[in-house]
Design a protein around this motif. Structure first.
Motif, PDB file in Angstrom:
ATOM      1  N   GLU A  41     -57.997 -57.717 -26.810  1.00 17.96           N
ATOM      2  CA  GLU A  41     -58.130 -57.039 -25.520  1.00 17.96           C
ATOM      3  C   GLU A  41     -56.843 -56.322 -25.137  1.00 17.96           C
ATOM      4  N   GLU A  42     -55.718 -56.965 -25.408  1.00 21.29           N
ATOM      5  CA  GLU A  42     -54.424 -56.349 -25.108  1.00 21.29           C
ATOM      6  C   GLU A  42     -54.187 -55.138 -26.006  1.00 21.29           C
ATOM      7  N   ALA A  43     -54.586 -55.261 -27.291  1.00 25.20           N
ATOM      8  CA  ALA A  43     -54.429 -54.149 -28.232  1.00 25.20           C
ATOM      9  C   ALA A  43     -55.276 -52.953 -27.806  1.00 25.20           C
ATOM     10  N   ASP A  47     -53.795 -49.296 -26.423  1.00 24.58           N
ATOM     11  CA  ASP A  47     -54.061 -48.318 -27.497  1.00 24.58           C
ATOM     12  C   ASP A  47     -53.358 -48.677 -28.804  1.00 24.58           C
ATOM     13  N   ALA A  48     -52.977 -49.934 -28.950  1.00 22.37           N
ATOM     14  CA  ALA A  48     -52.481 -50.389 -30.248  1.00 22.37           C
ATOM     15  C   ALA A  48     -53.650 -50.503 -31.224  1.00 22.37           C
ATOM     16  N   TYR A  49     -54.848 -50.579 -30.696  1.00 21.58           N
ATOM     17  CA  TYR A  49     -56.064 -50.569 -31.511  1.00 21.58           C
ATOM     18  C   TYR A  49     -57.047 -49.569 -30.908  1.00 21.58           C
ATOM     19  N   ILE A  50     -57.262 -48.470 -31.635  1.00 20.78           N
ATOM     20  CA  ILE A  50     -58.251 -47.460 -31.264  1.00 20.78           C
ATOM     21  C   ILE A  50     -59.267 -47.446 -32.405  1.00 20.78           C
ATOM     22  N   VAL A  77     -53.984 -47.784 -35.236  1.00 24.74           N
ATOM     23  CA  VAL A  77     -54.364 -48.542 -36.435  1.00 24.74           C
ATOM     24  C   VAL A  77     -53.812 -49.958 -36.281  1.00 24.74           C
ATOM     25  N   ALA A  78     -54.706 -50.926 -36.268  1.00 28.84           N
ATOM     26  CA  ALA A  78     -54.292 -52.303 -35.981  1.00 28.84           C
ATOM     27  C   ALA A  78     -53.488 -52.918 -37.122  1.00 28.84           C
ATOM     28  N   SER A  79     -53.918 -52.668 -38.367  1.00 30.05           N
ATOM     29  CA  SER A  79     -53.254 -53.256 -39.530  1.00 30.05           C
ATOM     30  C   SER A  79     -53.498 -52.364 -40.735  1.00 30.05           C
ATOM     31  N   SER A  80     -52.448 -52.069 -41.481  1.00 29.59           N
ATOM     32  CA  SER A  80     -52.576 -51.122 -42.590  1.00 29.59           C
ATOM     33  C   SER A  80     -52.955 -51.773 -43.919  1.00 29.59           C
ATOM     34  N   LEU A  81     -52.500 -52.998 -44.162  1.00 27.20           N
ATOM     35  CA  LEU A  81     -52.814 -53.703 -45.411  1.00 27.20           C
ATOM     36  C   LEU A  81     -53.663 -54.926 -45.088  1.00 27.20           C
ATOM     37  N   GLU A 108     -45.042 -47.191 -30.209  1.00 26.72           N
ATOM     38  CA  GLU A 108     -44.253 -46.640 -29.110  1.00 26.72           C
ATOM     39  C   GLU A 108     -42.994 -47.445 -28.826  1.00 26.72           C
ATOM     40  N   THR A 109     -42.887 -48.637 -29.365  1.00 21.11           N
ATOM     41  CA  THR A 109     -41.725 -49.467 -29.034  1.00 21.11           C
ATOM     42  C   THR A 109     -40.869 -49.823 -30.248  1.00 21.11           C
TER      43      THR A 109
END
Length: 408
Positions: A41-43, A47-50, A77-81, A108-109
């Motif tokens: 929910e936080e992601a 917008d850390a997860y779109i 993108v939540a996770s690349s690998l 962003e951080t």
């Protein structure tokens, strides 16, 4: 009604030669195994997860793990690998590898890696015969937008038996250029000599090949005329999207070693219909590989034919067949390396405008060809429809794939 038309209707994939692909996984949108609902929910909130920006791009397989890479083309993108377990439900959730902690990057951080086990943006990976996972990490987020370099391009190598980092190697400044685009990796190693491994990383953006020596923990950059794209082969129309690409060297296929221990390294540019080769011992000798006098060690193999632009290729040591994607034909083709390379010696083993809209990765494991397809052009230039199936992973036994074709 012809038998071919009937096959197209009843099969998951329509193939001119009857190779029926098994659809193992498919997704409309990618979902993850989140640590908690609050985390997700936080992601979403930040917008850390779109969801619509997560694109399945590459695959590798080790035992019951199927690795799926999700490059950071766009934000969210939540996770690349990641990986999924073979035998899971068809739209299985992705699990970050080696953990959430090393994959969840807030663009962003963060301006640097949290740890050397972190993976910023992986396009493809490679499992070698020594139970190691090699990942080419571009280090860049939001590639199609306001690019953010979180880290220099690097190789990230994991021990699959322990899920621990073996080594991270940052490419040298002399290896890369401003236009560099590193989205593929092939590892050349004898399982009996694991320390003597070499990674080949094509740079399709600046038309070069980067070679990494595991034993020396060093890399070098090669240039050659054959690494460039064909200006007459850069026009595409896929899935109703028209675009132009100037992608250079992209696909690499490693042959079986001959009696002298030398392998043929087949390669081609993405925007090209031609195939080339070079002995692997040429690439592995830094002094000679970077010497312009080696020009004639690179050979023209042949022509695949009209509209045969290919991204990835993979070589099957048992049959001597080179498989390669056919992006303009929505399919996968083959060529038996025992024959000369010309259009009549190639075969389209599978094609379907819907399910293989953009074949994007190939791997061979235990005499089985694995295929990942997505809708990359729509994703980049338009947007994906969340009501459609956008990502698919197929498998087909090699024997069935080339049956009754010239490749057999």
């Amino acid at each position: 009604m012809s038998s071919t038309i009937v096959l197209c209707i009843i099969s998951l994939v329509c193939s001119t030669f009857g190779a029926e692909l098994k659809e193992v996984f498919s997704w409309k949108q990618l979902e993850y195994n989140w640590p908690s609902s609050e985390f997700k929910e936080e992601a979403l909130k930040t917008d850390a997860y779109i969801p619509q920006n997560n694109l399945a791009h590459g695959i590798s397989i080790w035992k019951d793990k199927l690795f799926v890479t999700v490059p950071r083309y766009k934000p969210g993108v939540a996770s690349s690998l990641n990986y999924i377990k073979l035998g899971s439900e068809k739209s299985a959730k992705l699990t970050p590898y080696p953990s959430w902690d090393f994959n969840f990057i807030k663009e962003e951080t963060n301006n640097s890696l949290k740890d050397d086990s972190s993976v910023v943006s992986a396009f493809r990976s490679w499992v070698d015969g020594c139970d190691r996972l090699w990942v080419m990490d571009t280090g860049v987020a939001n590639i199609t937008g306001a690019r953010k370099a979180i880290a220099k391009p690097s190789l990230v190598i994991f021990d699959l038996k322990t899920d621990k980092l073996v080594r991270r190697y940052f490419l040298k400044d002399t290896d890369i250029k401003k236009s560099s685009y590193l989205i593929n990796i092939v590892v050349d190693v004898n399982p009996d000599m694991c320390d003597n491994a070499f990674a080949y990383m094509p740079d399709l953006g600046s038309f070069a090949l980067i070679v990494y020596s595991f034993a020396d923990d060093s890399s070098w950059r090669l240039k050659h005329h054959y690494f460039y794209f064909d200006p007459l082969a850069g026009q595409y129309n896929i899935g109703g999207v028209e675009f132009q690409w100037t992608d250079g060297i992209f696909g690499i296929g490693l042959s079986k070693a001959n009696s002298d221990g030398i392998k043929r390294v087949f390669f081609h540019a993405m925007s090209s219909t031609k195939e080339f080769e070079v002995p692997n011992n040429i690439l592995q000798n830094e002094t000679w590989a970077t010497n312009t006098q080696n020009f004639n060690d690179f050979k023209f193999v042949g022509e695949r034919g009209e509209n045969s632009q290919a991204s990835i290729s993979i070589f099957d040591e048992n049959t001597g067949v080179l498989f390669y994607t056919q992006v303009k034909k929505n399919g996968v083709a083959c060529w038996n390396s025992k024959m000369s390379l010309k259009p009549e010696h190639t075969a389209l083993i599978a094609h379907n405008a819907e399910t293989l809209e953009f074949p994007n990765d190939l791997k061979i494991v235990d005499n089985t060809l694995w295929i990942l397809s997505n809708k990359l052009p729509k994703y980049i230039y338009k947007s994906l429809d969340s009501n459609d199936v956008n990502f698919r992973i197929f498998s087909v036994p090699i024997e069935n794939a080339i049956k009754e074709t010239v490749c057999a």
